[in-house]
Write an enzyme that holds these catalytic residues in place. Structure first.
Site, PDB file in Angstrom:
ATOM      1  N   GLU A  35     -36.971   6.507  27.201  1.00 42.06           N
ATOM      2  CA  GLU A  35     -37.487   7.297  29.162  1.00 42.06           C
ATOM      3  C   GLU A  35     -36.971   8.649  29.068  1.00 42.06           C
ATOM      4  O   GLU A  35     -36.308   9.258  29.072  1.00 42.06           O
ATOM      5  CB  GLU A  35     -36.279   6.405  29.873  1.00 42.06           C
ATOM      6  CG  GLU A  35     -36.464   5.086  29.860  1.00 42.06           C
ATOM      7  CD  GLU A  35     -35.620   4.034  31.641  1.00 42.06           C
ATOM      8  OE1 GLU A  35     -35.053   4.691  32.631  1.00 42.06           O
ATOM      9  OE2 GLU A  35     -34.869   2.633  30.692  1.00 42.06           O
ATOM     10  N   GLU A  45     -28.994   1.558  29.033  1.00 40.01           N
ATOM     11  CA  GLU A  45     -28.972   2.280  30.116  1.00 40.01           C
ATOM     12  C   GLU A  45     -26.855   1.090  30.717  1.00 40.01           C
ATOM     13  O   GLU A  45     -26.746   1.174  31.355  1.00 40.01           O
ATOM     14  CB  GLU A  45     -29.156   2.423  31.711  1.00 40.01           C
ATOM     15  CG  GLU A  45     -30.617   3.208  31.342  1.00 40.01           C
ATOM     16  CD  GLU A  45     -31.121   4.730  32.862  1.00 40.01           C
ATOM     17  OE1 GLU A  45     -29.777   3.609  33.739  1.00 40.01           O
ATOM     18  OE2 GLU A  45     -31.924   5.544  32.261  1.00 40.01           O
TER      19      GLU A  45
END
Ligand code: AHR
Length: 514
Positions: free
Chosen positions: A316, A193
Site C-alpha cells: 500500500e 495491518e
C-alpha cells in the site's frame, strides 16, 4: 601571459562544471537485477466506489459493461498492463467472510462495511467475480486473507475453493458455482495491518499467529502461492525486526505500508486540488522518503536473510489527501494532480532501484479511492495523471535494471531542498533501453546530459512527456485531457554514448533508446 592562461583555464573549468551539473551516467552492460513487473501492481478494496459503482456496476446497469464489469474501466486497465491486483482489502479484508460472496446473487447476504462509511454492500462482487476479473486483465490475483476476525478453517477452505483440483467439498462448491478449473492464485496475504485495523496486535503476537496461519496455508496450498506476512506501518522498524527474527521461515514476503501526506499529518492532510508551492514541495519530499524507508527495512531484512529469499512488498502506497468536498469522508474519493503524477514517478524510480529486495508494490487504489488510476462519475470516466505515469513506466516491467548514478541540482524552496531530478533506467529483453526522468522543479526547465557506458546506442526511438500548465492541474469530468502525455522531442543525440535532454518543469519523461 601565464596569468591569462590560468584565468582562462579556471573560467573553462568553472564553465565545464556548471554545464555538467546535471549528469546521469548509465552502465548499459552492468545490469544484474530484474525489475519485477509486480512493482507496477494495483490494489482494489471494498471501499467507497472502488468496487461497487466503480469496477463493478452489475449486469443490469445502464452503464456499458462486460458481465457486470464496467467496460470503459476494463479497457483502460487492460491498456495499463496491470501485473497484479490485491483484494479485498485493506482493513476490509479483516472483516471479510468469503462465503458471503459466492453462489446465487439473490442468496448472498448484505453486509455492512464497518471500516469504510458503514456502507451496506450486497456481496454481488465476490471471489468468482474478482478472480474472473484478474483473468480478464491477465494479471495475478493477490488475495488478502482474514486473520483479524477470521479463522484458520475459514482461510484453508477459501484456499481450497480457489486453488484445489481435488474431489473435496470446497472445490466441489466452486464447481457447483460454475467454475470447473481452479484459478491461478499467486499471492496470499496473511492479514492486513495487523498492528492496526487488522487486530491491533503486537509484533510478537502477530508473528506467532502468522506462523500458525501460514503453516496451514502451506499445507492446503502447497507452493502454489507466496505467503505474505503483514509488515510495518511506515517507519516501525521494530515490527520488521521481530517478524524477520520469529517468522522469516514462515513467509515468502513481508509487506510495508507507507502513505504520503503533504499537509501536517493525518489530522491535517491538505486538499488534493488548489494547493500552493509549499504543499507541492512537501508532497514530493514526503514521497521521496520511500527511499530511506525501503533502505532501512531492507537492511534489517538483510541481517536475517542475506540471500534475499523473503521479498519486500510495498503493498500500500500513494498520496492520501482530504476527500473531494461533498463526498462521503469514509469513501476516500480524492482528485489527482500533476504533483501526484510526480509522486508516482519518483516512487517508481525508487522501487526500481530497490528491485533486488522489492518484488511487488500496490498503489492505493485502482479506481475512485486515494491515488487512483481512474475516477468515475455516473457514466463518465477520467484517467488521472497517475494513470498516465503508470502507463509510461510499464516499459520497465520485467526489464533489467541498469545501474546509474545521477548528479543534479537541487530544487529549493525556502530553507529546504530536494534533488530536482529523479530517474531510473532499464533494458528490456529486446535490447531496448528505457530511461525515465522527472523534473521536480515547477519553475524551470532543466538540461541533463546522459552518458552511457558499456554499450552505446544508435538512435532515440521515441520519447513521451507528461506535464501541465500548473503543478496542481487535474483532469476533471469536464476537461478530462488537461494532463495527458504527448510526444517528446527535446532529446538530442550527441554521440553513440551521449545525449542531452531538456526536461520541462514539473514533468515526467520516458525515452526509448536502441
Ligand atoms: O487504502 C486505504 C486503507 O489504508 C486500507 O484499508 C488500510 O490497509 C490502510 O490503512
Amino acid at each position: 601571459m601565464k596569468k591569462i592562461s590560468l584565468f582562462l583555464f579556471i573560467l573553462l573549468a568553472a564553465f565545464t562544471v556548471k554545464a555538467q551539473v546535471n549528469v546521469l551516467s548509465i552502465d548499459v552492460a552492468g545490469g544484474k537485477t530484474q525489475i519485477n513487473k509486480n512493482i507496477y501492481g494495483q490494489f482494489a478494496e471494498h471501499l467507497g466506489r472502488c468496487i461497487y459503482d466503480g469496477i463493478w456496476v452489475g449486469k443490469d446497469s445502464p452503464i456499458p459493461n462486460v458481465n457486470g464489469y464496467r467496460k470503459d474501466i476494463l479497457e483502460a486497465l487492460q491498456a495499463l498492463k496491470v501485473p497484479v491486483l490485491r483484494w479485498p482489502g485493506g482493513c476490509f479484508a479483516d472483516t471479510y467472510h468469503w462465503k458471503d460472496g459466492i453462489g446465487p446473487l439473490n442468496q448472498r447476504p448484505q453486509i455492512k462495511n464497518v471500516f469504510w462509511g458503514g456502507t451496506v454492500e450486497d456481496n454481488s462482487f465476490g471471489t468468482n467475480e474478482f478472480l474472473d476479473l484478474c483473468e480478464l486483465l491477465k494479471c495475478d490475483p493477490y488475495i488478502s486473507a482474514n486473520v483479524g476476525s477470521g479463522t484458520v478453517v475459514e482461510m484453508v477452505e477459501w484456499i481450497e475453493y480457489m486453488t484445489s483440483d481435488d474431489d473435496v467439498p470446497m472445490a466441489n462448491l466452486r464447481r457447483k458455482n460454475g467454475r470447473d478449473k481452479p484459478w491461478d492464485v499467486k499471492f496470499l496475504g496473511i492479514g492486513n495491518e495487523s498492528w492496526g485495523c487488522g487486530g491491533d496486535m503486537t509484533p510478537e503476537f502477530y508473528a506467532d499467529l502468522m506462523r500458525q496461519f501460514s503453516n496451514y496455508a502451506k499445507m492446503y496450498g502447497g507452493d502454489k502461492f507466496d505467503r505474505i506476512g503483514c509488515g510495518s506501518n511506515g517507519s516501525d522498524f521494530n515490527w520488521t525486526k521481530v517478524l524477520m527474527e520469529k517468522g522469516r521461515n514462515n513467509m515468502d514476503g513481508l509487506s510495508l505500508h507507507y502513505y504520503t501526506i503533504a499537509g501536517e499529518g493525518w489530522n491535517n492532510k491538505s486538499a488534493a486540488t488548489g494547493f500552493g508551492e509549499e504543499l507541492y514541495f512537501n508532497g514530493l519530499k514526503k514521497g521521496l522518503y520511500m527511499d530511506e524507508l525501503v533502505s532501512k527495512h531492507s537492511s534489517i531484512m538483510d541481517q536475517y536473510d542475506r540471500d534475499k529469499r523473503v521479498d519486500l512488498l510495498v503493498d500500500e502506497w500513494g498520496i492520501w489527501t482530504d476527500v473531494e468536498p461533498g463526498t462521503i469522508p469514509g469513501h476516500l474519493f480524492q482528485q489527482n494532480s500533476m504533483r501526484d503524477a510526480l509522486i508516482a514517478s519518483t516512487t517508481l524510480d525508487i522501487l526500481n532501484k530497490h528491485a533486488d529486495r522489492v518484488k511487488m508494490a500496490n498503489i492505493a487504489q485502482i479506481v475512485n479511492v486515494l491515488q487512483a488510476m481512474i475516477l468515475t462519475e455516473g457514466n463518465k470516466m477520467v484517467l488521472t495523471p497517475t494513470y498516465h505515469v503508470f502507463k509510461m513506466y510499464n516499459v520497465h516491467q520485467d526489464a533489467t535494471l541498469l545501474p546509474s548514478s545521477l548528479f543534479c541540482e537541487q530544487y529549493k524552496l525556502g530553507n529546504d531542498q530536494i534533488p530536482a531530478i529523479s530517474s531510473s533506467a532499464s533494458v528490456d529483453k529486446n535490447g531496448k533501453i528505457h530511461v525515465t526522468l522527472s523534473n521536480l522543479n515547477p519553475n524551470k526547465e532543466i538540461k541533463l546530459e546522459i552518458n552511457l557506458s558499456g554499450k552505446g546506442f544508435t538512435e532515440i526511438n521515441s520519447g513521451t512527456v507528461l506535464t501541465a500548465a500548473a503543478f496542481n492541474a487535474v483532469n476533471t469530468f469536464d476537461k478530462p485531457e488537461a494532463v495527458k502525455p504527448v510526444a517528446f522531442k527535446n532529446a538530442k543525440k550527441l554521440s553513440d554514448s551521449k545525449l542531452e535532454v531538456s526536461i520541462p518543469s514539473k514533468s515526467v519523461v520516458v525515452l526509448e533508446l536502441e
